[in-house]
Design an enzyme around this catalytic site. Structure first.
Site, PDB file in Angstrom:
ATOM      1  CG  MET A  24      -2.080  -1.004   1.078  1.00 11.39           C
ATOM      2  SD  MET A  24      -3.257  -0.615  -0.256  1.00 11.39           S
ATOM      3  CE  MET A  24      -2.851  -1.864  -1.461  1.00 11.39           C
ATOM      4  CG  ASN A  50      -9.361  -2.305   9.342  1.00  9.57           C
ATOM      5  OD1 ASN A  50      -9.201  -1.384  10.141  1.00  9.57           O
ATOM      6  ND2 ASN A  50      -9.311  -3.577   9.702  1.00  9.57           N
ATOM      7  CG  HIS A  51      -4.712  -0.771   4.124  1.00  2.77           C
ATOM      8  ND1 HIS A  51      -5.863  -0.603   3.373  1.00  2.77           N
ATOM      9  CD2 HIS A  51      -3.903   0.257   3.764  1.00  2.77           C
ATOM     10  CE1 HIS A  51      -5.737   0.453   2.600  1.00  2.77           C
ATOM     11  NE2 HIS A  51      -4.555   0.996   2.807  1.00  2.77           N
ATOM     12  CB  ILE A  52      -2.575   0.581   9.882  1.00  2.00           C
ATOM     13  CG1 ILE A  52      -2.583  -0.660  10.783  1.00  2.00           C
ATOM     14  CG2 ILE A  52      -3.879   1.337   9.987  1.00  2.00           C
ATOM     15  CD1 ILE A  52      -2.678  -0.319  12.262  1.00  2.00           C
ATOM     16  CB  SER A 101      -7.577   5.524  15.609  1.00  2.94           C
ATOM     17  OG  SER A 101      -7.121   5.556  16.941  1.00  2.94           O
ATOM     18  CE1 TYR A 114      -2.986   3.738  13.709  1.00  2.00           C
ATOM     19  CE2 TYR A 114      -3.642   5.034  15.628  1.00  2.00           C
ATOM     20  CZ  TYR A 114      -3.919   4.052  14.696  1.00  2.00           C
ATOM     21  OH  TYR A 114      -5.109   3.376  14.748  1.00  2.00           O
ATOM     22  CB  THR A 117      -1.904   8.269   9.173  1.00  2.43           C
ATOM     23  OG1 THR A 117      -2.154   7.405  10.298  1.00  2.43           O
ATOM     24  CG2 THR A 117      -0.402   8.329   8.924  1.00  2.43           C
ATOM     25  N   GLY A 147     -11.324   2.696  19.714  1.00  5.14           N
ATOM     26  CA  GLY A 147     -10.405   2.807  20.830  1.00  5.14           C
ATOM     27  C   GLY A 147      -9.326   1.736  20.705  1.00  5.14           C
TER      28      GLY A 147
END
Length: 219
Positions: A24, A50-52, A101, A114, A117, A147
């Site tokens: 990605m 949903n990818h990180i 998030s 994080y 992003t 959470g």
């Protein structure tokens, strides 16, 4: 890895399961993944992003290159895939589901790259939601604010460093699916993550105290 996921899906009763390997952070791979789905499935009803990318849970050490790479994975690939999928989702009256998030709404220590992003996702897809509404688009956008979730990767990183509880990944996944299927604009999981988001602008000193005291840190 992909084959094992496919086998698990089939064992749980899925009629069909497909996978494609992709990077990605690569500029062409996000488009490739959507093209693969459109070709194999004949269209899209849902796109769940949903990818990180992997990032350390620690004080920021000035690594700008890592943050730039993480933005490619966690943000730019999301907007690229969304744009590629929109024509098909428009035809199917489909749903675009973006997993974000609470860190994107309330910055906390040890997650600066994080958080950047996730903040970008909230801003971009919040704006796109309004644009689609103005165009009377058939596509719904759902932004899911999660959470701390008890995935193996997350637990390994934060173990011994955070004072907050983690919540089950299976329940989070079910809530994400339900939110997209019912075309809700927002999800907060667990539900009470909404409360600090609601009061953060009213009581900044309290939220700063809670954020800094959620971490175990000895200088």
């Amino acid at each position: 890895m992909g084959n094992s996921v496919v086998e698990k899906c089939l064992s749980l009763g899925a009629q069909k399961a497909l996978y494609i390997a992709a990077d990605m952070a690569n500029e062409s791979d996000p488009d490739k993944v959507v093209d693969f789905a459109l070709e194999k499935l004949g269209g899209l009803d849902y796109l769940v992003l949903n990818h990180i990318g992997s990032t350390p849970f620690s004080m920021w050490d000035g690594d700008v290159e890592h943050t730039r790479w993480l933005m490619k994975v966690n943000f730019f690939s999301y907007i690229q895939m969304a744009w590629k999928a929109l024509p098909s989702l428009e035809q199917s009256k489909g749903s675009l589901v973006v997993v974000s998030s609470v860190a994107g709404k309330m910055p906390t220590p040890f997650v600066a790259p994080y958080t950047s992003t996730k903040s970008a996702l909230n801003g971009f897809f919040g704006s796109l939601y309004h644009e689609l509404a103005l165009k009377k688009s058939n596509v719904s956008i759902s932004i899911c604010t999660l959470g701390l979730i008890d995935t193996e990767t997350a637990m390994k990183k934060v173990r011994g460093l955070v004072k907050m509880p983690a919540y089950p990944a299976t329940e989070a996944a079910l809530n994400i699916i339900r939110t997209g299927a019912t075309r809700q604009q927002e999800l907060y999981y667990p539900w009470f993550t909404y409360i600090p988001c609601l009061i953060r602008d009213w009581f900044p000193p309290l939220m700063n105290y809670l954020a800094q005291n959620s971490i175990k840190y000895n200088p």
